[in-house]
Write a protein that holds these residues in place. Structure first.
Motif, PDB file in Angstrom:
ATOM      1  N   HIS B 248       1.052  -1.166   0.087  1.00 57.90           N
ATOM      2  CA  HIS B 248       0.066  -0.104  -0.021  1.00 57.90           C
ATOM      3  C   HIS B 248       0.766   1.288  -0.252  1.00 57.90           C
ATOM      4  N   LYS B 251       2.319   1.753  -3.412  1.00 60.37           N
ATOM      5  CA  LYS B 251       1.361   1.850  -4.558  1.00 60.37           C
ATOM      6  C   LYS B 251       0.838   3.618  -4.242  1.00 60.37           C
ATOM      7  N   THR B 252       1.151   4.045  -2.945  1.00 61.59           N
ATOM      8  CA  THR B 252       0.497   5.332  -2.865  1.00 61.59           C
ATOM      9  C   THR B 252       1.464   6.373  -2.552  1.00 61.59           C
TER      10      THR B 252
END
Lengths: 400, 283
Positions: B248, B251-252
């Motif tokens: 996460h 990806k962010t």
């Protein structure tokens, strides 16, 4: 084709000793690009002299260039390899295929041997290194006798195997304990031997203490001694049998090379069981650490680890070297290495005669004054001549 | 960036199938020990199919050396593996990679050896011999890794996060010790601590030998690493939720050492800052 006996040397003295005692080839490290940072490595002029000594005797000299290099370690490598080739070095031993390829480009006639650091253990690894134009592979020490036999029979590339000396407990080249525990790069000559330290062991999940305070966990390997499998290795016709130990003493080099040379020269004539026993006795006289027979027969277990032992012991059996023979006075002059005294049993050994033992009856200094004991390293003392004897033969404590 | 993520169990496989991981890394029984979720050869094709069904790719990892006798025993299966619908085959043994290439595998080949490629010249040499990706040595400093990331962003596969292997032995060192102290059935997943040091290490004994892993989580969070085509997450010794959190964060664009540190009980580091002590006489 006869099997090569390949010995280590940390300086020119040990190089000469290795050849005198029967090595067919010697490997050394240069000042650059070599593991064993603490070995007294060779300058280019030393290497040139080593090449002359080797070639005069019809023997070979190999130079280790076996670090796993970082980018900045490539500085000067082409010039260095060119120099090694120009002075007549027979082969370099590399762990980096990039360095091996550079060597083949700048010095195509100099052989490139692939170090055990790459842990080659199967025929496709051999094919891979062969496809890159390299000339020999030193097998991973994890190979069994059966692995070695099949790989030699495959005839893909000449095979070199270790028969004696220090063993990494981990797969060679694939250990960075030293890097992480001491910031010393094991694969660039700085190995702190963290595997030989003592560790506390706890259960990963419960935290329960599993190790005993009086006998800690360690990964400290015993040394390799492949004598029990030597006959098999000779019969397989491996290209080279290698002794480890560029940091070892001249006495170690002399004793170990002498023992293996004797075995190799007589293995077809003598009873194997007796010969193994005799070689093991000879090798034990130079041992500083307990030994085991490696991975050749089976996966090593607790018999391969030194529990409750701090490092290597110091072998003090080596007492001197014959430096001068005075036939008129019927005396021989010994350069002292370790303490010995009148009444001690000594043994002389060398490449030319069978070992001889005698009891010291009389010892004198250079002023012909009687001495009860010799204790000053590198001093000369004289003893009554025993025959046969040769200059540069070694003297150690005997067992009469 | 395509993310390789190690699978450690059937449970973690089920979770990762639904995650943002791009490539799931699995092992093969008899070759990867406890390092990974290791599947039986007979189940391999169905696992591959399952992973593909979830629109993810498969990487089959062989982390350790393969002895000649093992090779002979397994060669027909290796040949079949070369021709399976596997996306990536990662080899710690150079011979196995060469075999796969000889057998014309369609998989992309990765030379995944934690020590051998410590410079761009060796990296390039391996790429020229048929490998598609290489993993740089784990022990080179952060700066040296950064330099490699800039030079070969499409071909260098960096471990961005997770614990990592620092030594591997073929010998069953824990069993050997337990025999000596007469506690033969003691656990094989342990922590090791040298008597004079604070730092601990993870140790695992399995059918491949004894392996030591760094106890700190390695975090390579510089944008140059995150701009590479591929990244690798090692999820050994951490709960699957933590691995999902790393995915996460990546990806962010929030993947930093500080953010990883907030979500783990382990300490974090960016790898070695120095490895040049004691080399004066040698290099």
């Amino acid at each position: 084709m006869s099997v090569e006996l390949l010995a280590p040397a940390g300086d020119l003295l040990r190089l000469k000793v290795a050849f005198d005692f029967g090595a067919d080839a010697v490997f050394i490290g240069g000042k650059a690009f070599s593991l064993r940072a603490r070995a007294s490595n060779f300058t280019i002029s030393d290497i040139a002299q080593g090449v002359r000594i080797a070639h005069e005797r019809g023997k070979k000299l190999f130079v280790t260039v076996n670090i796993i290099p970082h980018e900045d370690n490539f500085e000067g490598i082409e010039a260095y390899l060119t120099q090694l080739n120009e002075i007549g070095v027979d082969a370099v031993i590399v762990a980096s295929i990039a360095m091996g390829r550079i060597s083949k480009r700048v010095a195509p006639e100099m052989e490139v041997h692939i170090s055990t650091q790459v842990s080659a253990a199967n025929e496709y690894a051999l094919q891979f290194y062969k496809s890159l134009g390299f000339d020999r592979v030193v097998l991973a020490r994890e190979c069994t006798l059966e692995d070695v036999r099949v790989l030699v029979e495959s005839q893909i590339i000449p095979i070199e195997v270790f028969i004696h000396g220090g063993m990494c407990v981990n797969v060679s080249g694939r250990c960075t304990l030293s890097n992480h525990m001491s910031l010393r790069d094991a694969n660039r000559g700085g190995c702190a031997q963290s595997c030989r330290w003592r560790y506390e062991v706890t259960d990963l999940y419960s935290g329960e203490m599993l190790s005993k305070p009086d006998l800690s966990f360690t990964m400290s390997s015993k040394d390799l001694n492949a004598t029990p499998h030597l006959k098999s290795l000779l019969e397989m016709n491996v290209a080279s049998l290698k002794i480890e130990g560029r940091m070892k003493s001249e006495y170690y080099v002399a004793s170990v090379v002498n023992a293996y040379r004797h075995f190799m020269d007589h293995h077809e004539m003598l009873d194997e069981e007796n010969q193994v026993a005799q070689t093991l006795v000879e090798l034990s006289k130079a041992a500083s650490r307990e030994t085991f027979d490696g991975f050749y027969e089976k996966l090593p277990h607790s018999n391969s680890i030194l529990y409750g032992v701090n490092g290597a012991g110091v072998n003090q059996d080596f007492v001197g070297v014959v430096r001068k023979i005075d036939l008129e006075a019927q005396r021989m002059w010994i350069e002292v290495r370790n303490v010995f005294q009148v009444g001690d049993t000594l043994e002389v050994f060398g490449p030319y005669h069978e070992n001889r033992q005698w009891v010291v009856q009389d010892m004198r200094n250079d002023e012909n004054i009687e001495l009860p004991r010799a204790y000053q390293p590198m001093s000369l003392v004289s003893l009554p001549l025993i025959t046969p004897i040769e200059i540069d033969e070694f003297i150690r404590k005997g067992t009469l | 960036m395509k993310l390789f993520v190690e699978v450690n169990s059937n449970d973690s496989l089920q979770v990762l199938l639904e995650s943002n991981a791009s490539i799931l890394v699995i092992g093969l029984k008899g070759f990867s020990g406890d390092r990974l979720y290791s599947v039986d050869f007979d189940d391999l094709e169905s696992i591959i199919e399952t992973i593909h069904h979830h629109h993810k790719q498969v990487c089959l990892l062989f982390p350790y050396i393969v002895l000649q006798t093992q090779f002979q025993e397994y060669s027909s299966r290796f040949t079949k593996i070369a021709n399976m619908n596997i996306d990536f085959i990662a080899c710690g043994d150079v011979g196995l990679g060469y075999f796969m290439r000889l057998n014309q595998t369609n998989a992309k080949l990765i030379y995944m050896n934690e020590t051998m490629i410590a410079n761009p010249f060796d990296a390039q040499a391996f790429l020229e011999t048929g490998y598609d990706l290489i993993t740089p040595a784990m022990d080179i400093t952060y700066d040296k890794k950064l330099s490699l990331a800039q030079k070969m962003p499409s071909q260098a596969l960096f471990q961005l996060c997770g614990t990592h292997l620092i030594s591997t032995s073929k010998r069953p060192l824990l069993s050997a010790y337990y025999d000596v102290i007469e506690t033969p059935n003691a656990p094989k997943h342990v922590k090791l601590r040298e008597h004079n040091r604070e730092q601990s290490y993870f140790g695992i004994e399995d059918d491949q030998g004894f392996h030591v892993f760094h106890e700190q989580l390695l975090v390579l969070d510089h944008p140059h690493f995150l701009q590479c085509d591929y990244g690798y997450l090692s999820s050994l010794f951490v709960p699957i939720e933590e691995t999902l959190h790393w995915i996460h964060l990546i990806k962010t664009n929030e993947f930093t050492l500080e953010n990883v540190a907030k979500s783990t009980t382990l300490s974090v580091y960016r790898g070695l800052e120095e490895t040049d002590k004691g080399l004066e006489a040698g290099t």
